[in-house]
Design a protein around this motif. Sequence first.
Motif, PDB file in Angstrom:
ATOM      1  N   VAL A 176       0.772  -1.230  -0.047  1.00  0.00           N
ATOM      2  CA  VAL A 176       0.123   0.032   0.201  1.00  0.00           C
ATOM      3  C   VAL A 176       0.849   1.157  -0.007  1.00  0.00           C
ATOM      4  CG1 VAL A 176      -1.727   1.425   1.191  1.00  0.00           C
ATOM      5  CG2 VAL A 176      -1.950  -1.122   1.207  1.00  0.00           C
ATOM      6  N   ASP A 177       0.712   2.227  -1.125  1.00  0.00           N
ATOM      7  CA  ASP A 177       1.232   3.482  -0.995  1.00  0.00           C
ATOM      8  C   ASP A 177       0.059   4.518  -0.583  1.00  0.00           C
ATOM      9  OD1 ASP A 177      -0.338   3.781  -3.323  1.00  0.00           O
ATOM     10  OD2 ASP A 177       1.389   4.037  -4.544  1.00  0.00           O
ATOM     11  N   GLU A 178       0.624   5.699  -0.500  1.00  0.00           N
ATOM     12  CA  GLU A 178      -0.451   6.762  -0.260  1.00  0.00           C
ATOM     13  C   GLU A 178      -1.700   6.970  -0.963  1.00  0.00           C
ATOM     14  OE1 GLU A 178       0.336  10.421   1.826  1.00  0.00           O
ATOM     15  OE2 GLU A 178       2.544   9.767   1.876  1.00  0.00           O
ATOM     16  N   ALA A 179      -1.315   6.641  -2.101  1.00  0.00           N
ATOM     17  CA  ALA A 179      -2.483   6.676  -3.156  1.00  0.00           C
ATOM     18  C   ALA A 179      -3.513   5.645  -2.980  1.00  0.00           C
ATOM     19  CB  ALA A 179      -1.997   6.455  -4.714  1.00  0.00           C
ATOM     20  N   LEU A 180      -3.162   4.590  -2.587  1.00  0.00           N
ATOM     21  CA  LEU A 180      -4.130   3.308  -2.392  1.00  0.00           C
ATOM     22  C   LEU A 180      -4.478   3.325  -1.049  1.00  0.00           C
ATOM     23  CD1 LEU A 180      -4.629   0.924  -4.319  1.00  0.00           C
ATOM     24  CD2 LEU A 180      -2.603  -0.425  -3.196  1.00  0.00           C
TER      25      LEU A 180
ATOM     26  N   TYR B 212       5.460  -8.547  -9.206  1.00  0.00           N
ATOM     27  CA  TYR B 212       4.833  -7.506 -10.168  1.00  0.00           C
ATOM     28  C   TYR B 212       5.203  -6.546  -9.549  1.00  0.00           C
ATOM     29  CZ  TYR B 212       2.772 -11.993 -11.480  1.00  0.00           C
ATOM     30  OH  TYR B 212       2.589 -13.432 -11.745  1.00  0.00           O
ATOM     31  N   ALA B 213       5.902  -5.351 -10.449  1.00  0.00           N
ATOM     32  CA  ALA B 213       6.098  -4.192  -9.979  1.00  0.00           C
ATOM     33  C   ALA B 213       6.004  -3.080 -11.047  1.00  0.00           C
ATOM     34  CB  ALA B 213       7.485  -3.781  -9.479  1.00  0.00           C
ATOM     35  N   ASP B 214       5.355  -1.721 -10.444  1.00  0.00           N
ATOM     36  CA  ASP B 214       5.296  -0.739 -11.842  1.00  0.00           C
ATOM     37  C   ASP B 214       6.650  -0.449 -11.944  1.00  0.00           C
ATOM     38  OD1 ASP B 214       2.434  -1.016 -11.647  1.00  0.00           O
ATOM     39  OD2 ASP B 214       2.253   0.932 -10.300  1.00  0.00           O
ATOM     40  N   GLU B 215       6.901   0.010 -13.360  1.00  0.00           N
ATOM     41  CA  GLU B 215       8.380   0.238 -13.762  1.00  0.00           C
ATOM     42  C   GLU B 215       8.914   1.448 -13.053  1.00  0.00           C
ATOM     43  OE1 GLU B 215       9.015   0.327 -18.099  1.00  0.00           O
ATOM     44  OE2 GLU B 215       7.637  -1.412 -18.413  1.00  0.00           O
ATOM     45  N   GLU B 216       8.035   2.270 -12.880  1.00  0.00           N
ATOM     46  CA  GLU B 216       8.658   3.539 -12.020  1.00  0.00           C
ATOM     47  C   GLU B 216       9.365   3.363 -10.576  1.00  0.00           C
ATOM     48  OE1 GLU B 216       4.142   3.982 -12.086  1.00  0.00           O
ATOM     49  OE2 GLU B 216       5.570   3.700 -13.554  1.00  0.00           O
ATOM     50  N   VAL B 217       8.818   2.068 -10.254  1.00  0.00           N
ATOM     51  CA  VAL B 217       9.507   1.938  -8.639  1.00  0.00           C
ATOM     52  C   VAL B 217      10.562   0.873  -8.742  1.00  0.00           C
ATOM     53  CG1 VAL B 217       7.106   2.290  -7.530  1.00  0.00           C
ATOM     54  CG2 VAL B 217       7.738   0.048  -8.171  1.00  0.00           C
ATOM     55  N   VAL B 218      11.026   0.620  -9.843  1.00  0.00           N
ATOM     56  CA  VAL B 218      12.022  -0.315 -10.230  1.00  0.00           C
ATOM     57  C   VAL B 218      13.453   0.515 -10.785  1.00  0.00           C
ATOM     58  CG1 VAL B 218      12.824  -2.271 -11.323  1.00  0.00           C
ATOM     59  CG2 VAL B 218      10.602  -2.325 -10.669  1.00  0.00           C
ATOM     60  N   ASN B 219      14.537   0.254  -9.868  1.00  0.00           N
ATOM     61  CA  ASN B 219      15.686   1.237 -10.298  1.00  0.00           C
ATOM     62  C   ASN B 219      16.348   0.345 -11.491  1.00  0.00           C
ATOM     63  OD1 ASN B 219      17.224  -1.259  -9.257  1.00  0.00           O
ATOM     64  ND2 ASN B 219      17.633  -0.064  -7.214  1.00  0.00           N
ATOM     65  N   GLU B 220      17.677   0.984 -11.832  1.00  0.00           N
ATOM     66  CA  GLU B 220      18.286   0.472 -12.985  1.00  0.00           C
ATOM     67  C   GLU B 220      18.874  -0.957 -12.898  1.00  0.00           C
ATOM     68  OE1 GLU B 220      20.624   2.700 -10.092  1.00  0.00           O
ATOM     69  OE2 GLU B 220      18.983   3.344 -11.226  1.00  0.00           O
ATOM     70  N   LYS B 221      18.785  -1.268 -11.566  1.00  0.00           N
ATOM     71  CA  LYS B 221      19.451  -2.812 -11.206  1.00  0.00           C
ATOM     72  C   LYS B 221      18.511  -3.678 -11.173  1.00  0.00           C
ATOM     73  CE  LYS B 221      23.256  -0.945  -8.846  1.00  0.00           C
ATOM     74  NZ  LYS B 221      24.089  -0.883  -7.408  1.00  0.00           N
TER      75      LYS B 221
ATOM     76  N   TYR C 157      12.603   2.145  -2.977  1.00  0.00           N
ATOM     77  CA  TYR C 157      11.596   2.397  -1.904  1.00  0.00           C
ATOM     78  C   TYR C 157      11.546   3.992  -1.639  1.00  0.00           C
ATOM     79  CZ  TYR C 157      10.838  -2.325  -0.729  1.00  0.00           C
ATOM     80  OH  TYR C 157      10.769  -3.886  -1.004  1.00  0.00           O
ATOM     81  N   ARG C 158      12.344   4.579  -2.357  1.00  0.00           N
ATOM     82  CA  ARG C 158      12.257   5.997  -2.019  1.00  0.00           C
ATOM     83  C   ARG C 158      11.252   6.692  -3.108  1.00  0.00           C
ATOM     84  NH1 ARG C 158      18.603   6.895  -3.510  1.00  0.00           N
ATOM     85  NH2 ARG C 158      18.085   5.188  -4.592  1.00  0.00           N
ATOM     86  N   ILE C 159      11.212   5.710  -4.272  1.00  0.00           N
ATOM     87  CA  ILE C 159       9.896   6.037  -5.068  1.00  0.00           C
ATOM     88  C   ILE C 159       8.697   5.237  -4.563  1.00  0.00           C
ATOM     89  CG2 ILE C 159       9.139   5.945  -7.482  1.00  0.00           C
ATOM     90  CD1 ILE C 159      12.160   6.003  -8.274  1.00  0.00           C
ATOM     91  N   LEU C 160       8.697   4.217  -4.290  1.00  0.00           N
ATOM     92  CA  LEU C 160       7.541   3.298  -3.716  1.00  0.00           C
ATOM     93  C   LEU C 160       6.838   3.959  -2.520  1.00  0.00           C
ATOM     94  CD1 LEU C 160       5.734   0.664  -3.973  1.00  0.00           C
ATOM     95  CD2 LEU C 160       7.694  -0.345  -2.701  1.00  0.00           C
ATOM     96  N   LYS C 161       7.529   4.354  -1.591  1.00  0.00           N
ATOM     97  CA  LYS C 161       7.172   5.077  -0.297  1.00  0.00           C
ATOM     98  C   LYS C 161       5.919   4.302   0.168  1.00  0.00           C
ATOM     99  CE  LYS C 161       8.768   9.433  -1.530  1.00  0.00           C
ATOM    100  NZ  LYS C 161       8.460  10.896  -1.919  1.00  0.00           N
ATOM    101  N   PRO C 162       6.300   3.044   0.635  1.00  0.00           N
ATOM    102  CA  PRO C 162       5.207   2.129   1.355  1.00  0.00           C
ATOM    103  C   PRO C 162       4.529   2.886   2.720  1.00  0.00           C
ATOM    104  CG  PRO C 162       7.155   1.116   1.605  1.00  0.00           C
ATOM    105  CD  PRO C 162       7.458   2.190   0.652  1.00  0.00           C
ATOM    106  N   VAL C 163       3.343   2.666   2.655  1.00  0.00           N
ATOM    107  CA  VAL C 163       2.832   3.162   4.074  1.00  0.00           C
ATOM    108  C   VAL C 163       3.078   2.134   5.003  1.00  0.00           C
ATOM    109  CG1 VAL C 163       0.556   3.539   5.054  1.00  0.00           C
ATOM    110  CG2 VAL C 163       0.837   4.423   2.916  1.00  0.00           C
ATOM    111  N   LEU C 164       3.398   2.965   6.263  1.00  0.00           N
ATOM    112  CA  LEU C 164       3.592   1.738   7.399  1.00  0.00           C
ATOM    113  C   LEU C 164       2.339   1.790   8.371  1.00  0.00           C
ATOM    114  CD1 LEU C 164       7.477   3.000   8.158  1.00  0.00           C
ATOM    115  CD2 LEU C 164       6.643   0.795   6.674  1.00  0.00           C
ATOM    116  N   PHE C 165       2.266   0.693   8.969  1.00  0.00           N
ATOM    117  CA  PHE C 165       1.302   0.685  10.232  1.00  0.00           C
ATOM    118  C   PHE C 165       1.820   0.350  11.520  1.00  0.00           C
ATOM    119  CE2 PHE C 165      -1.566  -2.371  12.423  1.00  0.00           C
ATOM    120  CZ  PHE C 165      -2.699  -1.407  12.815  1.00  0.00           C
TER     121      PHE C 165
END
Length: 182
Positions: A68-72, A136-145, A150-158
């Motif tokens: 879950v990210d903030e949009a979700l 399965y990951a959106d391309e924008e949250v996957v780095n060049e390696k 996680y700097r882009i993904l920014k998961p919400v913490l509980f």
Amino acid sequence: MKKDIGNSLALYPTPLVVVGAMTEGKPNWLLVGHLGIMGHDHVMVSLASAHFTNKGIKENKKLSIAIVDEALLPKADYVGCVSGSKEDKSKVFSYHISEAGVPIMDEAPVVMACSVEDIYETAGFESFICTIDHVYADEEVVNEKGKLDYRILKPVLFEMPTYEYLRTGEIIGNCMTIRNKE
């Protein structure tokens, strides 16, 4: 001097996820804050035994775990507030069904498709020990390696003791490079 605060869970916060499972022939979604890592290819998802989702997980031995990210977060919070036994949650998220029959949430930035290897029961809980079959990951949250960024993904913490959602923070250093040099 440390204060004894009892036997409360002190390992929070954890990433917030939505677990998906085919239950009674359709996807059911459940917000989950009780999960953990078990080695490099296994995870554990712990659900109260009474959850409707458990029925589908036990029948199919499959589940998905969406980060879950903030949009979700608004939709994710909603699926944690209503029971699938009383309300049809199958249309809350856009999804597709994987080749293995697992509901994969299209809106989530990262989704793991998992097979259940074992179920460990404790008082009032069923903990599903799972092998990660696919991520399965959106391309924008996957780095060049090819790794999750996680700097882009920014998961919400509980955070369990206060039932609060937290934003992930900044990078403070690289693992195994911060040493006490005294």
